[in-house]
Design a protein around this motif. Structure first.
Motif, PDB file in Angstrom:
ATOM      1  N   MET A  39       0.851  -1.198   0.000  1.00 59.58           N
ATOM      2  CA  MET A  39       0.000   0.000   0.000  1.00 59.58           C
ATOM      3  C   MET A  39       0.884   1.246   0.000  1.00 59.58           C
ATOM      4  N   PRO A  40       0.665   2.182  -0.923  1.00 60.43           N
ATOM      5  CA  PRO A  40       1.504   3.389  -0.996  1.00 60.43           C
ATOM      6  C   PRO A  40       1.439   4.209   0.286  1.00 60.43           C
ATOM      7  N   HIS A  41       2.585   4.768   0.670  1.00 59.24           N
ATOM      8  CA  HIS A  41       2.709   5.648   1.827  1.00 59.24           C
ATOM      9  C   HIS A  41       2.759   7.075   1.277  1.00 59.24           C
ATOM     10  N   LEU A  42       1.781   7.909   1.615  1.00 60.95           N
ATOM     11  CA  LEU A  42       1.707   9.247   1.032  1.00 60.95           C
ATOM     12  C   LEU A  42       2.943  10.081   1.348  1.00 60.95           C
ATOM     13  N   TYR A  43       3.498   9.926   2.552  1.00 62.00           N
ATOM     14  CA  TYR A  43       4.682  10.701   2.909  1.00 62.00           C
ATOM     15  C   TYR A  43       5.926  10.223   2.172  1.00 62.00           C
ATOM     16  N   ASP A  44       5.831   9.081   1.529  1.00 60.38           N
ATOM     17  CA  ASP A  44       6.993   8.523   0.834  1.00 60.38           C
ATOM     18  C   ASP A  44       7.041   8.951  -0.636  1.00 60.38           C
ATOM     19  N   MET A  45       6.111   9.795  -1.047  1.00 60.34           N
ATOM     20  CA  MET A  45       6.056  10.215  -2.445  1.00 60.34           C
ATOM     21  C   MET A  45       6.530  11.650  -2.628  1.00 60.34           C
ATOM     22  N   THR A  46       7.365  11.861  -3.647  1.00 60.40           N
ATOM     23  CA  THR A  46       7.620  13.220  -4.092  1.00 60.40           C
ATOM     24  C   THR A  46       6.365  13.711  -4.803  1.00 60.40           C
ATOM     25  N   LEU A  47       6.281  15.011  -5.063  1.00 58.00           N
ATOM     26  CA  LEU A  47       5.114  15.535  -5.761  1.00 58.00           C
ATOM     27  C   LEU A  47       4.988  14.912  -7.149  1.00 58.00           C
TER      28      LEU A  47
ATOM     29  N   LEU B  23      -0.900  17.702   3.187  1.00 55.05           N
ATOM     30  CA  LEU B  23       0.042  16.970   4.024  1.00 55.05           C
ATOM     31  C   LEU B  23       1.046  17.893   4.712  1.00 55.05           C
ATOM     32  N   TYR B  24       1.583  18.843   3.954  1.00 56.89           N
ATOM     33  CA  TYR B  24       2.738  19.586   4.445  1.00 56.89           C
ATOM     34  C   TYR B  24       2.460  21.038   4.827  1.00 56.89           C
ATOM     35  N   GLN B  25       1.516  21.670   4.177  1.00 55.29           N
ATOM     36  CA  GLN B  25       1.237  23.059   4.521  1.00 55.29           C
ATOM     37  C   GLN B  25       0.150  23.172   5.590  1.00 55.29           C
ATOM     38  N   ARG B  26      -0.821  22.251   5.526  1.00 51.12           N
ATOM     39  CA  ARG B  26      -1.897  22.272   6.513  1.00 51.12           C
ATOM     40  C   ARG B  26      -1.746  21.179   7.569  1.00 51.12           C
ATOM     41  N   ARG B  27      -0.751  20.311   7.359  1.00 51.97           N
ATOM     42  CA  ARG B  27      -0.432  19.263   8.327  1.00 51.97           C
ATOM     43  C   ARG B  27      -1.618  18.356   8.641  1.00 51.97           C
ATOM     44  N   ALA B  28      -2.347  17.958   7.612  1.00 52.39           N
ATOM     45  CA  ALA B  28      -3.488  17.060   7.798  1.00 52.39           C
ATOM     46  C   ALA B  28      -3.027  15.739   8.406  1.00 52.39           C
ATOM     47  N   VAL B  29      -3.786  15.222   9.344  1.00 50.02           N
ATOM     48  CA  VAL B  29      -3.451  13.941   9.972  1.00 50.02           C
ATOM     49  C   VAL B  29      -4.354  12.820   9.483  1.00 50.02           C
TER      50      VAL B  29
ATOM     51  N   LEU C 295      -1.290   7.010   5.462  1.00 45.81           N
ATOM     52  CA  LEU C 295      -0.820   8.341   5.825  1.00 45.81           C
ATOM     53  C   LEU C 295       0.306   8.147   6.848  1.00 45.81           C
ATOM     54  N   GLY C 296       0.081   8.426   8.103  1.00 47.83           N
ATOM     55  CA  GLY C 296       1.119   8.192   9.099  1.00 47.83           C
ATOM     56  C   GLY C 296       1.080   6.772   9.612  1.00 47.83           C
ATOM     57  N   THR C 297       2.251   6.169   9.829  1.00 48.12           N
ATOM     58  CA  THR C 297       2.300   4.810  10.360  1.00 48.12           C
ATOM     59  C   THR C 297       3.000   4.757  11.718  1.00 48.12           C
TER      60      THR C 297
ATOM     61  N   MET D 200      22.560  -2.519  13.397  1.00 48.70           N
ATOM     62  CA  MET D 200      21.494  -1.916  12.610  1.00 48.70           C
ATOM     63  C   MET D 200      20.364  -2.917  12.406  1.00 48.70           C
ATOM     64  N   ILE D 201      19.136  -2.456  12.598  1.00 45.39           N
ATOM     65  CA  ILE D 201      17.971  -3.322  12.423  1.00 45.39           C
ATOM     66  C   ILE D 201      17.445  -3.214  10.991  1.00 45.39           C
ATOM     67  N   ARG D 202      17.222  -1.997  10.542  1.00 45.58           N
ATOM     68  CA  ARG D 202      16.764  -1.796   9.165  1.00 45.58           C
ATOM     69  C   ARG D 202      16.907  -0.335   8.759  1.00 45.58           C
ATOM     70  N   GLN D 203      16.688  -0.094   7.462  1.00 45.86           N
ATOM     71  CA  GLN D 203      16.713   1.265   6.929  1.00 45.86           C
ATOM     72  C   GLN D 203      15.409   1.989   7.243  1.00 45.86           C
ATOM     73  N   MET D 204      15.488   3.312   7.341  1.00 41.47           N
ATOM     74  CA  MET D 204      14.299   4.147   7.365  1.00 41.47           C
ATOM     75  C   MET D 204      13.940   4.513   5.927  1.00 41.47           C
ATOM     76  N   THR D 205      12.653   4.531   5.601  1.00 41.51           N
ATOM     77  CA  THR D 205      12.231   5.022   4.294  1.00 41.51           C
ATOM     78  C   THR D 205      12.194   6.544   4.325  1.00 41.51           C
ATOM     79  N   ALA D 206      12.125   7.148   3.144  1.00 38.86           N
ATOM     80  CA  ALA D 206      12.007   8.606   3.072  1.00 38.86           C
ATOM     81  C   ALA D 206      10.762   9.067   3.816  1.00 38.86           C
ATOM     82  N   GLY D 207       9.664   8.336   3.651  1.00 34.50           N
ATOM     83  CA  GLY D 207       8.418   8.710   4.309  1.00 34.50           C
ATOM     84  C   GLY D 207       8.511   8.624   5.823  1.00 34.50           C
ATOM     85  N   GLU D 208       9.264   7.661   6.329  1.00 35.53           N
ATOM     86  CA  GLU D 208       9.445   7.550   7.782  1.00 35.53           C
ATOM     87  C   GLU D 208      10.311   8.687   8.316  1.00 35.53           C
TER      88      GLU D 208
END
Length: 346
Positions: free
Chosen positions: A1-9, A33-39, A61-63, A125-133
């Motif tokens: 499932m796509p993570h919205l925070y993990d996407m560039t525009l 997501l970024y200007q109004r900080r919707a949760v 959205l947020g995980t 190290m346990i794992r990488q962080m994604t850009a969205g994380e």
């Protein structure tokens, strides 16, 4: 499932197009997501109800969740310990300065670099962080600042982990937060730190990004540096400095060198002179860091008068050097400390 925070525009525009939606919807979502900080997607009221329902079913959205938070009574530094569904935790730190608010982001869960003065490496190290994380980490601080109508003014990728060992995700994170339709944090206000992974330094130079490079040096001889930082065996000081000169020649930017002062180990005036010789001819700034105590390491803090003598010696030899202001010293603000405490490893 796509993570919205993990996407560039751009990626979000393509995803919208693939869903049969006009591309401008992506810009609307991005701004929510970024200007109004919707949760929640339900907050995005200029989207149709049908689209909001689809987003709720087909995207994440947020995980993360806030596990705990520490606030310094001395300087207002805030440290968040965040948890993810797979059970891992990472830290992010909000630091308040006279010149603005800085956030320190973790790029990996733990670290495999093995530096002996750092709590992040305990347990590997346990794992990488994604850009969205990484984005989620930043937004915890920004939402807190929203309460006082402030904003994040700078970012340092200096938390747990080695950013150059997660290069693509780190650069994607920078692209997301730099976007003018989002948080619009300029790349000149972003610093990436590395223990000295030469291929990453070269790659960063070739990409020509105007971000600031910080190199964790901590010693001016291979013997001492290798005993503190295993990475030096793969990329000894000569190779590291060659890459640093390449970076400066390619970008025109000076480099920040991090140097943790450890009592009786790397803090003598001779050490200062060796460091000055090493950096001669390279536009740079030395950031001296009185070492944080980690129980597993028998390291001691350099006395204040000796720190000042070290600084004075560097300056007398033409090196631009300052002592890092300690932030959050009454909380577990050093990289990896809060996570390790929570896991019972300290």
């Amino acid at each position: 499932m796509p993570h919205l925070y993990d996407m560039t525009l751009t990626e979000m525009q393509q995803w919208m197009a693939d869903q049969g939606e006009p591309k401008y919807r992506a810009k609307q979502i991005f701004q929510w997501l970024y200007q109004r900080r919707a949760v929640s997607v339900e907050d995005m009221t200029n989207l149709s109800k049908a689209l909001r329902q689809r987003l709720g079913q087909e995207a994440t959205l947020g995980t993360s969740r806030e596990v705990t938070r520490q606030v310094s009574k001395v300087d207002g530094t805030v440290k968040f310990l965040l948890g993810w569904p797979d059970g891992v935790t990472v830290e992010t730190v909000l630091m308040r300065h006279e010149y603005g608010n800085s956030v320190c982001i973790s790029t990996q869960v733990g670290c495999k670099m093995g530096c002996t003065f750092c709590a992040s490496t305990l347990g590997g190290m346990i794992r990488q962080m994604t850009a969205g994380e990484m984005v989620e980490q930043l937004l915890y601080s920004q939402r807190l600042l929203d309460e006082s109508h402030e904003r994040v003014s700078s970012i340092v990728l200096m938390g747990s982990g080695e950013p150059m060992n997660n290069f693509d995700a780190a650069m994607k994170f920078i692209d997301i937060v730099n976007d003018p339709n989002g948080l619009n944090i300029g790349q000149r206000h972003i610093t990436i730190s590395t223990v000295g992974l030469v291929p990453g330094i070269i790659r960063l130079a070739d990409e020509g990004r105007p971000i600031t490079l910080a190199v964790s040096l901590h010693a001016a001889t291979d013997e001492l540096r290798s005993s503190m930082m295993p990475v030096n065996k793969a990329y000894p000081i000569a190779k590291l400095m060659e890459a640093c000169h390449y970076y400066h020649n390619k970008t025109g930017k000076r480099i920040s060198f991090e140097y943790a002062l450890i009592g009786g180990k790397n803090d003598s005036l001779d050490d200062a002179r060796r460091l000055a010789r090493l950096l001669k001819g390279l536009p740079s700034h030395v950031n001296l860091i009185p070492v944080n105590y980690v129980p597993e390491r028998n390291y001691h803090r350099t006395p204040k008068d000796q720190i000042q003598a070290f600084v004075n010696e560097l300056r007398s030899l033409g090196v631009n050097a300052t002592v890092r202001r300690e932030m959050g010293h009454d909380i577990s603000a050093a990289c990896g400390q809060l996570r390790a405490e929570h896991a019972g490893k300290l």
